[in-house]
Design an enzyme around this catalytic site. Sequence first.
Site, PDB file in Angstrom:
ATOM      1  N   SER A 195      -7.205   1.334  -3.973  1.00  0.00           N
ATOM      2  CA  SER A 195      -6.111   2.070  -3.234  1.00  0.00           C
ATOM      3  C   SER A 195      -5.166   2.879  -4.486  1.00  0.00           C
ATOM      4  O   SER A 195      -4.589   3.661  -4.159  1.00  0.00           O
ATOM      5  CB  SER A 195      -5.155   1.098  -2.799  1.00  0.00           C
ATOM      6  OG  SER A 195      -5.685   0.590  -1.451  1.00  0.00           O
ATOM      7  N   GLU A 237       0.734  -1.166  -0.018  1.00  0.00           N
ATOM      8  CA  GLU A 237       0.148   0.112   0.042  1.00  0.00           C
ATOM      9  C   GLU A 237       0.908   1.229   0.055  1.00  0.00           C
ATOM     10  O   GLU A 237       0.662   2.233  -0.725  1.00  0.00           O
ATOM     11  CB  GLU A 237      -0.918   0.263   1.211  1.00  0.00           C
ATOM     12  CG  GLU A 237      -1.801   1.121   1.404  1.00  0.00           C
ATOM     13  CD  GLU A 237      -2.768   1.300   0.063  1.00  0.00           C
ATOM     14  OE1 GLU A 237      -2.627   2.100  -0.971  1.00  0.00           O
ATOM     15  OE2 GLU A 237      -3.732   0.364  -0.062  1.00  0.00           O
ATOM     16  N   ASP A 270       1.057   4.049  -3.339  1.00  0.00           N
ATOM     17  CA  ASP A 270       0.377   5.264  -2.781  1.00  0.00           C
ATOM     18  C   ASP A 270       1.571   6.247  -3.436  1.00  0.00           C
ATOM     19  O   ASP A 270       1.248   7.287  -4.087  1.00  0.00           O
ATOM     20  CB  ASP A 270       0.297   5.606  -1.569  1.00  0.00           C
ATOM     21  CG  ASP A 270      -1.419   4.599  -1.166  1.00  0.00           C
ATOM     22  OD1 ASP A 270      -1.996   4.123  -1.976  1.00  0.00           O
ATOM     23  OD2 ASP A 270      -1.251   4.694  -0.077  1.00  0.00           O
TER      24      ASP A 270
END
Length: 544
Positions: free
Chosen positions: A458, A258, A262
């Site tokens: 995400s 994650e 990002d």
Amino acid sequence: MQSSERGADTPILGSERKAVPGARHVGPADLDERILVTMVLRRRSSATLAQAVAKLSDVPLAKRRHMSREEFAAAHGVAADDLKMVEDFAKDHGLTVERVNSAAGTVGLSGTTTSFNEAFGVELAMYEHPDFKYRGHTGAIHIPAPLSDIVVAVLGLDNRPQTKPHFRIHHGEVVETRALAAQTSYTPPEVAQLYNFPENITCNDQCIGIIELGGGYHLDALQEYFSSLGVPTPTISSVSVDGATNQPTGDANGPDGEVDLDIEVAASVAPGAKIVVYFAPNTDAGFLNAITTAMHDTTNKPSVLSISWGGAESTWTEQAMQAMNSAFQDAAALGVTVCCASGDDGSADSVDDGEVHVDFPASSPYVLACGGTRLTASNGTILSEVVWNDGSTGGASGGGVSAVFPLPSWQSNANVPPSANPGGHVGRGVPDVAGDADPDTGYQVLVDGQTLAIGGTSAVAPLWAGLIAIANHTLGHPVGFLNPILYGLPSADGAFHDITSGNNDVNGTDGAYQARPGWDACTGLGSPNGTKLVNLLRSAGSTT
């Protein structure tokens, strides 16, 4: 001391907890352990603030005036008398005030489990779940009656994992770069090109804040990644919240996936933007404190925030959701756009009760909820785009109708349907916008030295955060609370690719929400035509 023995005490509305399904009580919590808890207090002029933010829905972009963080703190911080009462309460119960964020309305208290049990009328215990252990309580939290109008929430007594990251690895496998070429996956700049993001932009006057509730990054690996794309490595820094720090686990399938996703997506589609990662514990208190730290960060001053963690509304306490929603209202007043992933588990959102659920914080009316599509392209041109729904793995774009937040005025003409649950509740529709999220058409990223194709909503939140950073740079001012403006754009203006095929049914929710022309509860208004959208915002910004 339990609440039944504290007759004058008042339960905090919406603070009730139940044990996590599948967890068993294993005994009392360590009475001598020192823990950190966050109290959320009312703030001065809160009604005035709510009215000012509500008016933003009707104010053209050119005429908006956002408050500086310093102005906000001066006008809306906690009243001195309220803070004094809380400090006296803490002292009377052997608790220590560790920090005060007056602008955010939060006070951090530390003390022993025994002190917190007595102070808040709870009985903290330990629970074991097959996947984790946690300290928690059942029932409501209580406070003395004189504080009932001052204290809005008490978070952190229960430290169960509150959220999960919304990313999915292609087939759950690590693959070599050569193999990626044979898959339908893209680098983030390639996705930006397909969505017609403005080119040759350097966003060196922008800061993108990223919330992370676990994991970490290696700067040298990020440098390697950006070098491979021919993109300058951005300035990347981290901020510690509640003791959490940049701690890579070495597991690409864990939270590192994650964090790297990002950073790599946001920074590569908005070259030059400063990246600040706010690391916090994965608890309701940690999540809130990460958001308020970012919102009121007078050093880095992020203009846009990307959040790719969340959980079904039904897994949150009402007090936590309302406290976080208040923080997002602060963001609107400050001109900070908040982009949130809408979830990767379709209209059920991982809740196995036969009903539909939406993800929070994406369901907050003050955030830009980002859903997912399956994007197929060739030679730089989009061939097709449908709702992301991978029946083989259960992954699908999160979306639906909030059971907590009412229908906002700016969605009144979007034809948001009643909830598919019995009773047909009318509420905030999720998501607002969409972007490529299917792992089979995902993003080529580098995580812990491994090349992966990753999807999930995400990836969509940082993608939109990057686009908004570009818009902020191009316009010369932040667009801020963007939702009312987006819903006011005529569909014929071409700011979105309208997604009209597919649904987000998983786990037997019977195709509760279908794609359709215009807004829908799978992909919102659609995926962006970036240059067209920025130009429309520029036109709105030049209106006199």
